[in-house]
Design a protein around this motif. Structure first.
Motif, PDB file in Angstrom:
ATOM      1  N   TYR A   1      -3.832  23.079 -19.818  1.00  0.00           N
ATOM      2  CA  TYR A   1      -3.546  24.394 -19.257  1.00  0.00           C
ATOM      3  C   TYR A   1      -3.762  24.297 -17.753  1.00  0.00           C
ATOM      4  CZ  TYR A   1      -3.938  29.430 -18.439  1.00  0.00           C
ATOM      5  OH  TYR A   1      -3.765  30.711 -17.982  1.00  0.00           O
ATOM      6  N   PRO A   2      -2.847  24.818 -16.932  1.00  0.00           N
ATOM      7  CA  PRO A   2      -3.016  24.672 -15.476  1.00  0.00           C
ATOM      8  C   PRO A   2      -4.288  25.356 -14.978  1.00  0.00           C
ATOM      9  CG  PRO A   2      -0.785  25.388 -16.040  1.00  0.00           C
ATOM     10  CD  PRO A   2      -1.595  25.503 -17.282  1.00  0.00           C
ATOM     11  N   ILE A   3      -5.051  24.639 -14.151  1.00  0.00           N
ATOM     12  CA  ILE A   3      -6.256  25.197 -13.551  1.00  0.00           C
ATOM     13  C   ILE A   3      -6.540  24.461 -12.246  1.00  0.00           C
ATOM     14  CG2 ILE A   3      -7.735  23.681 -14.946  1.00  0.00           C
ATOM     15  CD1 ILE A   3      -9.911  25.863 -14.851  1.00  0.00           C
TER      16      ILE A   3
ATOM     17  N   TYR B   1       0.824  -1.200   0.000  1.00  0.00           N
ATOM     18  CA  TYR B   1       0.000   0.000   0.000  1.00  0.00           C
ATOM     19  C   TYR B   1       0.861   1.254   0.000  1.00  0.00           C
ATOM     20  CZ  TYR B   1      -4.168  -2.753   1.164  1.00  0.00           C
ATOM     21  OH  TYR B   1      -5.210  -3.634   1.126  1.00  0.00           O
ATOM     22  N   ARG B   2       0.272   2.313  -0.501  1.00  0.00           N
ATOM     23  CA  ARG B   2       0.852   3.641  -0.358  1.00  0.00           C
ATOM     24  C   ARG B   2      -0.306   4.635  -0.250  1.00  0.00           C
ATOM     25  NH1 ARG B   2       3.615   7.089  -4.384  1.00  0.00           N
ATOM     26  NH2 ARG B   2       2.277   8.594  -3.336  1.00  0.00           N
ATOM     27  N   SER B   3      -0.013   5.773   0.345  1.00  0.00           N
ATOM     28  CA  SER B   3      -1.014   6.835   0.386  1.00  0.00           C
ATOM     29  C   SER B   3      -0.995   7.563  -0.949  1.00  0.00           C
ATOM     30  CB  SER B   3      -0.688   7.809   1.531  1.00  0.00           C
ATOM     31  OG  SER B   3      -1.622   8.860   1.566  1.00  0.00           O
ATOM     32  N   ILE B   4      -2.182   7.815  -1.491  1.00  0.00           N
ATOM     33  CA  ILE B   4      -2.244   8.442  -2.814  1.00  0.00           C
ATOM     34  C   ILE B   4      -3.397   9.427  -2.867  1.00  0.00           C
ATOM     35  CG2 ILE B   4      -3.794   6.782  -3.935  1.00  0.00           C
ATOM     36  CD1 ILE B   4      -1.831   6.864  -6.364  1.00  0.00           C
ATOM     37  N   SER B   5      -3.194  10.523  -3.561  1.00  0.00           N
ATOM     38  CA  SER B   5      -4.267  11.499  -3.774  1.00  0.00           C
ATOM     39  C   SER B   5      -4.989  11.174  -5.073  1.00  0.00           C
ATOM     40  CB  SER B   5      -3.696  12.920  -3.853  1.00  0.00           C
ATOM     41  OG  SER B   5      -2.962  13.099  -5.063  1.00  0.00           O
ATOM     42  N   GLY B   6      -6.180  11.730  -5.216  1.00  0.00           N
ATOM     43  CA  GLY B   6      -6.960  11.460  -6.411  1.00  0.00           C
ATOM     44  C   GLY B   6      -6.297  11.940  -7.688  1.00  0.00           C
ATOM     45  N   ASN B   7      -5.679  13.115  -7.655  1.00  0.00           N
ATOM     46  CA  ASN B   7      -5.029  13.628  -8.862  1.00  0.00           C
ATOM     47  C   ASN B   7      -3.852  12.761  -9.283  1.00  0.00           C
ATOM     48  OD1 ASN B   7      -6.609  15.815  -9.640  1.00  0.00           O
ATOM     49  ND2 ASN B   7      -5.520  17.272  -8.344  1.00  0.00           N
ATOM     50  N   VAL B   8      -3.042  12.334  -8.321  1.00  0.00           N
ATOM     51  CA  VAL B   8      -1.900  11.464  -8.656  1.00  0.00           C
ATOM     52  C   VAL B   8      -2.411  10.118  -9.157  1.00  0.00           C
ATOM     53  CG1 VAL B   8       0.098  10.238  -7.722  1.00  0.00           C
ATOM     54  CG2 VAL B   8      -0.312  12.630  -7.087  1.00  0.00           C
ATOM     55  N   ALA B   9      -3.436   9.571  -8.500  1.00  0.00           N
ATOM     56  CA  ALA B   9      -4.007   8.294  -8.949  1.00  0.00           C
ATOM     57  C   ALA B   9      -4.561   8.404 -10.364  1.00  0.00           C
ATOM     58  CB  ALA B   9      -5.108   7.846  -7.981  1.00  0.00           C
TER      59      ALA B   9
ATOM     60  N   ILE C   1      -2.446  16.857 -11.935  1.00  0.00           N
ATOM     61  CA  ILE C   1      -2.419  15.756 -12.916  1.00  0.00           C
ATOM     62  C   ILE C   1      -1.388  16.060 -13.993  1.00  0.00           C
ATOM     63  CG2 ILE C   1      -3.762  14.378 -14.542  1.00  0.00           C
ATOM     64  CD1 ILE C   1      -6.284  15.209 -13.010  1.00  0.00           C
ATOM     65  N   LEU C   2      -1.411  17.272 -14.513  1.00  0.00           N
ATOM     66  CA  LEU C   2      -0.425  17.679 -15.524  1.00  0.00           C
ATOM     67  C   LEU C   2       0.982  17.621 -14.948  1.00  0.00           C
ATOM     68  CD1 LEU C   2       0.354  18.897 -18.278  1.00  0.00           C
ATOM     69  CD2 LEU C   2      -0.191  21.161 -17.333  1.00  0.00           C
ATOM     70  N   GLU C   3       1.143  18.104 -13.720  1.00  0.00           N
ATOM     71  CA  GLU C   3       2.470  18.090 -13.093  1.00  0.00           C
ATOM     72  C   GLU C   3       2.976  16.660 -12.909  1.00  0.00           C
ATOM     73  OE1 GLU C   3       1.985  22.173 -10.402  1.00  0.00           O
ATOM     74  OE2 GLU C   3       1.624  20.202  -9.494  1.00  0.00           O
ATOM     75  N   GLU C   4       2.101  15.778 -12.481  1.00  0.00           N
ATOM     76  CA  GLU C   4       2.505  14.394 -12.255  1.00  0.00           C
ATOM     77  C   GLU C   4       2.854  13.699 -13.568  1.00  0.00           C
ATOM     78  OE1 GLU C   4       3.527  11.047 -10.107  1.00  0.00           O
ATOM     79  OE2 GLU C   4       3.042  13.055  -9.345  1.00  0.00           O
ATOM     80  N   LEU C   5       2.091  13.946 -14.614  1.00  0.00           N
ATOM     81  CA  LEU C   5       2.405  13.338 -15.912  1.00  0.00           C
ATOM     82  C   LEU C   5       3.713  13.875 -16.471  1.00  0.00           C
ATOM     83  CD1 LEU C   5      -1.127  13.235 -17.589  1.00  0.00           C
ATOM     84  CD2 LEU C   5       0.194  11.300 -16.706  1.00  0.00           C
ATOM     85  N   ALA C   6       4.015  15.142 -16.191  1.00  0.00           N
ATOM     86  CA  ALA C   6       5.269  15.737 -16.676  1.00  0.00           C
ATOM     87  C   ALA C   6       6.492  15.050 -16.073  1.00  0.00           C
ATOM     88  CB  ALA C   6       5.295  17.234 -16.371  1.00  0.00           C
TER      89      ALA C   6
END
Length: 615
Positions: free
Chosen positions: A265-267, A236-244, A273-278
């Motif tokens: 575009y950042p909003i 297990y790991r702790s995860i946020s919805g955007n990272v997931a 999500i964009l940051e994590e994919l980058a």
């Protein structure tokens, strides 16, 4: 400390709160991650101020982070808190309404100045009496002064020292709930040790000072512990919805054997999500931070045409801007996932607050007959699954998919059992590798009504794309009335057939009873908790929660018919209730709606359900 002073609790809710510069999000994250590593079930609720920089010390500038941890899975971050850590009077005032009866309040005594009290809107110099906190366990350590004392020989300037006071508060909570400091130390070393080891050491020392203060001053009558939750075996790991969400999209690209492209575009609150994919260039992910929302989706459409699994991310205002280009993706029948992390609206609205008010926009917010698949995630961890599902449906059915999350589950976190990718199915887009005999006809369809996906640059697979209507077989521009009717009907039927490729609707609880609670998306944790409590009380209540919105899953009519009453609960003014009325007009739907920028509370849900059962 003697063992007899340690009490075991089933679950605890802590709310860390202070000015937006006090580091409450980091404090809450370190506490929740530590609890997750100990095996507790956790659910978190970061509560950011809506203004970028509200005046310091005011209620408008209060930032909060609530964590619910326990000896079983935590379905939601809790209604009211057992412990409130308030770094200034504004935080105390803003969160007074969230205190449980007899809760513990830890308040920085150094902040109780006339200036701070006036900024927070207190009418007197006695905030405890003004807020009627006589029956609460209020502890007022001079956190700022004690932090200065602990770090006086570090050589740091006063500003840097004061920034460590959140770690002092964290140390108090670590002692109070018998949490180890190791994970927080590891995080601080990883973040600061190489570039600024003095900052790492100062923060670790502040944690220890807070821990020692709580252990030695006898301000707290008891110390508490919470046993690990009995979770399914796994890592297990702790995860946020955007990272997931980001990781689920990466998994879909891997299973399709295609590169992932995200043009966005950042909003707020979708930017992560964009940051994590980058960060995922090593997985072949390509990201473009476009100049605007329209450019973001248009780059994604171009990437889909070129053979990428294409994604764009946004929130409600951005989805409005993307609507024309989304129609282009429908017309060209290219696979595209649009992630909409919903926030309070309309217009700029409440940028950091949660809502479910984009449903009608997702279903209908385009010109012409323009159906798309709509899927909604229900928790931070299952954002991974439904992001994967959105990718699967988009690529296998050759149509855009809107994935709805919201600010609550996007920023919240919980334990996530890391899946094995062998347990996820292969994604099989209808890619055309070479021209068939007789020539390539781009709108010839398979059993799912998906057209072939032909990448540019291949001899014999040349074809037109664009926003004008196409011939139903050849793909050339056509304004023939009968052809247009056929294409409109076919695109609608293609989306409708998706019901054959998604799970049938399920019920949580008994399949018949007095009250069926209906919800969708990120409200599941609160709804399920309320339903479970009422079922334990002997009430005949069940939950029917939706993740697939368009098309609706099979079996809904049969489920609804077996309950005396149906109540639809959503964080808007009744959009899903209206949608259900369109599809299943034979049933009567009660509604429970909320538009406060906050999730439901268990208390208000149970009160509503009790009133319906009593009628």
């Amino acid at each position: 400390m003697e063992n007899k002073s340690v009490q075991e609790l089933q679950d605890v809710v802590i709310r860390f709160s202070g000015d937006s510069g006090d580091g409450m999000q980091l404090t809450g994250t370190l506490f929740s991650d530590t609890s997750a590593l100990l095996g507790n079930g956790i659910s978190t609720f970061p509560d950011y101020p809506a203004e970028i920089r509200a005046p310091q010390g005011t209620v408008a500038g209060v930032s909060g982070f609530q964590v619910h941890f326990g000896s079983s899975r935590a379905l939601n971050p809790g209604d009211y808190c057992d412990v409130l850590v308030a770094m200034n009077p504004a935080a105390l005032k803003a969160n007074r309404k969230w205190l449980k009866a007899g809760a513990t309040v830890i308040l920085d005594g150094d902040s109780l100045t006339e200036e701070h009290l006036k900024r927070a809107g207190f009418a007197t110099l006695d905030p405890l009496a003004e807020l009627q906190l006589e029956d609460y366990n209020v502890v007022i350590p001079d956190i700022t002064a004690l932090t200065r004392e602990a770090l006086k020989d570090t050589g740091l300037d006063n500003k840097a020292v004061v920034k460590c006071k959140n770690m002092f508060a964290l140390g108090i909570c670590f002692w109070l709930f018998d949490r180890p400091e190791a994970h927080a130390h590891k995080y601080l070393d990883g973040k600061f040790a190489k570039k600024n080891p003095l900052i790492a050491e100062a923060n670790k020392r502040a944690i220890q000072a807070g821990y020692d203060y709580a252990a030695n001053t006898h301000q707290f009558a008891n110390r508490y512990t919470v046993a690990p939750a009995k979770l399914e075996k796994g890592t297990y790991r702790s995860i946020s919805g955007n990272v997931a969400t980001a990781w689920g999209l990466c998994a879909a690209a891997e299973k399709a054997g295609l590169p992932l492209f995200c043009g966005s575009y950042p909003i707020t609150p979708a930017t992560v999500i964009l940051e994590e994919l980058a960060k995922r260039k090593g997985l072949g992910v390509k990201t473009v931070q476009a100049e605007g929302e329209i450019a973001g989706i248009c780059t994604a459409i171009g990437a889909a045409f070129a053979g990428n699994f294409a994604v764009t991310t946004t929130s409600g205002p951005g989805l409005s801007l993307k609507s024309e280009a989304l129609g282009l993706a429908v017309m060209t029948e290219l696979p595209l996932v649009v992630v909409d992390v919903q926030r309070g609206g309309p217009s700029t609205g409440l940028p950091t607050k949660t809502e479910q008010s984009d449903l009608q926009q997702a279903l209908y917010g385009r010109n012409g007959e323009c159906p798309v698949i709509v899927v909604a995630a229900s928790s931070p961890s299952d954002c991974f699954h439904y992001a994967f599902e959105a990718g699967r449906l988009a690529m296998e059915h050759m149509t855009p998919v809107i994935l709805l999350t919201d600010g609550f589950i996007a920023n919240g976190s919980e334990p996530w059992r890391i899946p094995s990718m062998k347990d996820y199915p292969a994604i099989c887009p209808p890619i055309v590798e070479e021209a068939p005999e007789g020539g390539f006809m781009p709108y010839v369809r398979n059993e799912k009504l998906a057209r072939g996906w032909a990448f540019p640059g291949k001899v014999g697979l040349e074809h037109r794309v664009g926003g004008l209507e196409k011939d139903a077989v050849k793909g050339s521009i056509s304004h023939d009335p009968a052809n247009h009717q056929k294409m409109v009907s076919t695109r609608a039927e293609k989306v409708a057939r998706v019901a054959d490729y998604i799970p049938a609707q399920q019920v949580h609880g008994d399949t018949e009873g007095d009250l069926l609670v209906v919800g969708w998306g990120g409200t599941r944790g609160h709804l399920q908790h309320a339903v479970d409590e009422m079922r334990r009380e002997g009430k005949r209540v069940s939950l029917c929660h939706f993740n697939y919105i368009n098309p609706l899953p099979k079996g809904v009519e049969e489920i609804f018919a077996k309950f005396r009453r149906i109540v639809v609960c959503e964080l808007n003014e009744g959009q899903f209730a209206g949608y259900l009325r369109q599809h299943f007009q034979q049933f009567r739907y009660e509604q429970f709606n909320k538009c406060e920028g906050l999730p439901f509370t268990i208390v208000e849900l149970k009160q509503k359900f009790e009133s319906l059962l009593a009628e």
